[in-house]
Scaffold this active site. Sequence first.
Site, PDB file in Angstrom:
ATOM      1  N   CYS A   1     -13.335 -14.087  54.469  1.00 48.67           N
ATOM      2  CA  CYS A   1     -11.892 -13.908  54.666  1.00 48.67           C
ATOM      3  C   CYS A   1     -11.574 -12.470  55.058  1.00 48.67           C
ATOM      4  O   CYS A   1     -10.623 -12.216  55.785  1.00 48.67           O
ATOM      5  CB  CYS A   1     -11.134 -14.308  53.418  1.00 48.67           C
ATOM      6  SG  CYS A   1     -11.862 -13.651  51.930  1.00 48.67           S
TER       7      CYS A   1
ATOM      8  N   GLY B   1      -8.700 -20.007  49.875  1.00 51.31           N
ATOM      9  CA  GLY B   1      -8.965 -20.926  50.976  1.00 51.31           C
ATOM     10  C   GLY B   1      -8.067 -20.606  52.149  1.00 51.31           C
ATOM     11  O   GLY B   1      -7.656 -19.454  52.331  1.00 51.31           O
ATOM     12  N   SER B   2      -7.735 -21.633  52.917  1.00 53.63           N
ATOM     13  CA  SER B   2      -6.992 -21.385  54.155  1.00 53.63           C
ATOM     14  C   SER B   2      -5.512 -21.118  53.876  1.00 53.63           C
ATOM     15  O   SER B   2      -4.961 -21.586  52.879  1.00 53.63           O
ATOM     16  CB  SER B   2      -7.135 -22.583  55.085  1.00 53.63           C
ATOM     17  OG  SER B   2      -6.592 -23.730  54.471  1.00 53.63           O
ATOM     18  N   THR B   3      -4.877 -20.410  54.774  1.00 54.86           N
ATOM     19  CA  THR B   3      -3.454 -20.084  54.626  1.00 54.86           C
ATOM     20  C   THR B   3      -2.611 -21.360  54.654  1.00 54.86           C
ATOM     21  O   THR B   3      -1.648 -21.481  53.892  1.00 54.86           O
ATOM     22  CB  THR B   3      -3.032 -19.105  55.739  1.00 54.86           C
ATOM     23  OG1 THR B   3      -3.791 -17.894  55.559  1.00 54.86           O
ATOM     24  CG2 THR B   3      -1.554 -18.770  55.681  1.00 54.86           C
TER      25      THR B   3
ATOM     26  N   GLU C   1      -5.471 -16.391  47.507  1.00 61.31           N
ATOM     27  CA  GLU C   1      -6.311 -15.496  48.310  1.00 61.31           C
ATOM     28  C   GLU C   1      -6.650 -16.265  49.571  1.00 61.31           C
ATOM     29  O   GLU C   1      -7.437 -17.208  49.529  1.00 61.31           O
ATOM     30  CB  GLU C   1      -7.551 -15.112  47.487  1.00 61.31           C
ATOM     31  CG  GLU C   1      -8.152 -13.803  47.943  1.00 61.31           C
ATOM     32  CD  GLU C   1      -9.183 -14.014  49.020  1.00 61.31           C
ATOM     33  OE1 GLU C   1      -8.782 -14.019  50.208  1.00 61.31           O
ATOM     34  OE2 GLU C   1     -10.353 -14.172  48.679  1.00 61.31           O
TER      35      GLU C   1
ATOM     36  N   GLY D   1      -2.801 -22.945  51.284  1.00 60.07           N
ATOM     37  CA  GLY D   1      -2.126 -22.040  50.349  1.00 60.07           C
ATOM     38  C   GLY D   1      -0.612 -22.205  50.397  1.00 60.07           C
ATOM     39  O   GLY D   1       0.058 -22.252  49.364  1.00 60.07           O
TER      40      GLY D   1
ATOM     41  N   GLU E   1      -7.431 -16.622  62.647  1.00 61.29           N
ATOM     42  CA  GLU E   1      -8.707 -16.516  61.939  1.00 61.29           C
ATOM     43  C   GLU E   1      -9.686 -17.541  62.503  1.00 61.29           C
ATOM     44  O   GLU E   1      -9.398 -18.731  62.525  1.00 61.29           O
ATOM     45  CB  GLU E   1      -8.494 -16.766  60.444  1.00 61.29           C
ATOM     46  CG  GLU E   1      -9.757 -16.591  59.632  1.00 61.29           C
ATOM     47  CD  GLU E   1      -9.527 -16.788  58.134  1.00 61.29           C
ATOM     48  OE1 GLU E   1      -8.953 -17.824  57.738  1.00 61.29           O
ATOM     49  OE2 GLU E   1      -9.935 -15.909  57.364  1.00 61.29           O
TER      50      GLU E   1
HETATM   51  P1  NAI Z   1      -9.340 -25.384  52.938  1.00 63.02           P
HETATM   52  O1  NAI Z   1      -8.281 -24.395  52.616  1.00 63.02           O
HETATM   53  O2  NAI Z   1      -8.925 -26.785  53.301  1.00 63.02           O
HETATM   54  O3  NAI Z   1     -10.348 -25.502  51.694  1.00 63.02           O
HETATM   55  C1  NAI Z   1     -10.409 -24.636  50.604  1.00 63.02           C
HETATM   56  C2  NAI Z   1     -10.379 -25.421  49.292  1.00 63.02           C
HETATM   57  O4  NAI Z   1      -9.119 -26.057  49.137  1.00 63.02           O
HETATM   58  C3  NAI Z   1     -11.417 -26.532  49.184  1.00 63.02           C
HETATM   59  O5  NAI Z   1     -11.894 -26.601  47.863  1.00 63.02           O
HETATM   60  C4  NAI Z   1     -10.594 -27.774  49.514  1.00 63.02           C
HETATM   61  O6  NAI Z   1     -11.135 -28.957  48.969  1.00 63.02           O
HETATM   62  C5  NAI Z   1      -9.283 -27.435  48.865  1.00 63.02           C
HETATM   63  N1  NAI Z   1      -8.114 -28.144  49.399  1.00 63.02           N
HETATM   64  C6  NAI Z   1      -7.941 -28.675  50.637  1.00 63.02           C
HETATM   65  N2  NAI Z   1      -6.715 -29.216  50.754  1.00 63.02           N
HETATM   66  C7  NAI Z   1      -6.093 -29.030  49.564  1.00 63.02           C
HETATM   67  C8  NAI Z   1      -4.791 -29.354  49.060  1.00 63.02           C
HETATM   68  N3  NAI Z   1      -3.884 -29.977  49.810  1.00 63.02           N
HETATM   69  N4  NAI Z   1      -4.478 -28.995  47.794  1.00 63.02           N
HETATM   70  C9  NAI Z   1      -5.371 -28.339  47.032  1.00 63.02           C
HETATM   71  N5  NAI Z   1      -6.614 -28.012  47.442  1.00 63.02           N
HETATM   72  C10 NAI Z   1      -6.977 -28.344  48.701  1.00 63.02           C
HETATM   73  O7  NAI Z   1     -10.220 -24.780  54.093  1.00 63.02           O
HETATM   74  P2  NAI Z   1     -11.131 -25.575  55.164  1.00 63.02           P
HETATM   75  O8  NAI Z   1     -10.375 -26.711  55.765  1.00 63.02           O
HETATM   76  O9  NAI Z   1     -12.426 -25.865  54.556  1.00 63.02           O
HETATM   77  O10 NAI Z   1     -11.330 -24.447  56.275  1.00 63.02           O
HETATM   78  C11 NAI Z   1     -10.388 -24.316  57.333  1.00 63.02           C
HETATM   79  C12 NAI Z   1     -10.161 -22.879  57.716  1.00 63.02           C
HETATM   80  O11 NAI Z   1      -9.604 -22.201  56.613  1.00 63.02           O
HETATM   81  C13 NAI Z   1     -11.393 -22.074  58.071  1.00 63.02           C
HETATM   82  O12 NAI Z   1     -11.753 -22.205  59.392  1.00 63.02           O
HETATM   83  C14 NAI Z   1     -10.953 -20.674  57.733  1.00 63.02           C
HETATM   84  O13 NAI Z   1     -10.247 -20.128  58.811  1.00 63.02           O
HETATM   85  C15 NAI Z   1     -10.016 -20.875  56.570  1.00 63.02           C
HETATM   86  N6  NAI Z   1     -10.678 -20.611  55.278  1.00 63.02           N
HETATM   87  C16 NAI Z   1     -10.475 -19.399  54.704  1.00 63.02           C
HETATM   88  C17 NAI Z   1     -11.097 -19.095  53.515  1.00 63.02           C
HETATM   89  C18 NAI Z   1     -10.906 -17.767  52.893  1.00 63.02           C
HETATM   90  O14 NAI Z   1     -11.650 -17.396  52.002  1.00 63.02           O
HETATM   91  N7  NAI Z   1      -9.911 -17.030  53.292  1.00 63.02           N
HETATM   92  C19 NAI Z   1     -12.007 -20.019  52.857  1.00 63.02           C
HETATM   93  C20 NAI Z   1     -12.125 -21.300  53.499  1.00 63.02           C
HETATM   94  C21 NAI Z   1     -11.477 -21.556  54.680  1.00 63.02           C
END
Ligand code: NAI
Length: 482
Positions: free
Chosen positions: A295, A239-241, A261, A244, A392
């Site tokens: 990503c 997910g997002s940095t 990742e 992470g 990103e």
């Molecule tokens: P996010 O990182 O919030 O979501 C990814 C996953 O993490 C989802 O399942 C979400 O429910 C979960 N999550 C959210 N907050 C969490 C926490 N505090 N503890 C544990 N799990 C948590 O990403 P989001 O907000 O949907 O997207 C925001 C930006 O992140 C995008 O614009 C993009 O730039 C980046 N992103 C990058 C990804 C990648 O594969 N590198 C994938 C998704 C988003």
Amino acid sequence: MDFSSGFSYAPAPESSSHVKLQKQYELFIDGKWQKPVKGKYFDTVNPATEQVLARVAEATDEDVDKAVKAARKAYDTVWSKMPARERGKYIYRIARMIQERAREFSVIESMDGGKSIRESRDVDVPLAANHFFYYAGWADKLEYAFPGKKPEPLGVAGQIIPWNFPLLMAAWKIAPALATGNTVVLKPAETTSLTALKLAEIIQESGLPDGVVNIITGAGATGAAIVNHPDINKIAFTGSTGVGKRIQQSIAGTGKRLTLELGGKAANIIFEDAALDQAVEGIVNGIFFNQGHVCCAGSRLFVQEGVADKVIRKLKDRMETLIVGDPMDKNTDIGAINSAEQLKRIKEYLKIGVAEGAEMYQPSCAIPKKGYFCPPTLFFHTSQSHRIVQEEIFGPVLTIQTFRTVEEVIEKANNTPYGLSAGVWTDKGSKIFNMTTKLKAGVIWANTYNKFDPTSPFGGYKESGFGREGGLHGLSAYLKNS
Ligand code: NAI
Ligand code: MG
């Protein structure tokens, strides 16, 4: 070139009539569908139509605890004791069942997440099945994978995945965990829960012992509850940095293993000696594949000065032919942006780019009025210090810079907080090897882009995270002594 007067494609919509969706989905815990303790649900929408597809349960701390307990019990009593050969059979069975239901999975993936049916049909779903096949094969051969090391499973893995490749990311996470003898609590992203829930149906039908895989839905708070549960041995997050980093902070000192990742801002580098038509296809695939929600997207283009005008002319011509619209239409190249929030974020970056002084270009394509869509976009006259070059965007937005020498482009390409992937286009093998040793990126494609294979490890440097998924490396992330 003028494409407006040419022929256009007749619609070729994939049917969704064979797909059965329930109105409401519960949590898949201990092999059964269980109602969330607090009784809360949220909607999942089709981003191309803005219509609600289903209601999905929101797991709270209590549900997470139930899921972790089920996973622990399954680990202690069944899964860690089962001969590896038997474990492998279940994983093969899951792979075959995904293949059997491939069409249904593709359609649901496109409906729930907005990606074009061509991509879910030809990339996401077959690759997801391949991951299960590949890791099924390793289950009883771990001692050959890590000779002399007596590898052992870690225990219960908590896995949190994003919305850009929902089923595929579930496969990347679940398949190696099962092959190495771990049990799983997995949470899909809140906008794209449906294919993970369909995978739970397959897991149930496959006869996999109860509790080995638990799939629970919810948003960030549910993810955090998994991360902070004391009886989890390993967290795998994509997910997002930002999230992470928070996860890394919250598990520091707990002894939990972690793979992250995260984001990327990959350089896609075109040298003068490259096959230019092929490179243009690679640029398009690099940034517009999956609406740019990738990503490892090639979101920073570097073109060598001598061919820059030609490449850009060809790229603009090619972009005139891209079809943006209904994800269910087999002609569509660029589907819907995954959510209203993501579209808002992308549009903010378009404004930032213009305000920073870059020149924005979009082709003349029509986009649907309803739903969340964004035309493919180029930014010219960008520099290293621009936010659109450094951050990103996760959308169909490409920044373009030129370069003169190999040293210059290596320096520019590496001048980023990220380090997930890169692309190099050249006719010279020696140049490829020079670049691949100097670019700080986990995956480097040469004369191709966005190619994935279960046998090949994937993962990043720097703020793109650590740990590898895929291949043998992907096994060792779930093992002690490997
Ligand atoms: P996010 O990182 O919030 O979501 C990814 C996953 O993490 C989802 O399942 C979400 O429910 C979960 N999550 C959210 N907050 C969490 C926490 N505090 N503890 C544990 N799990 C948590 O990403 P989001 O907000 O949907 O997207 C925001 C930006 O992140 C995008 O614009 C993009 O730039 C980046 N992103 C990058 C990804 C990648 O594969 N590198 C994938 C998704 C988003
Ligand atoms: Mg959705």
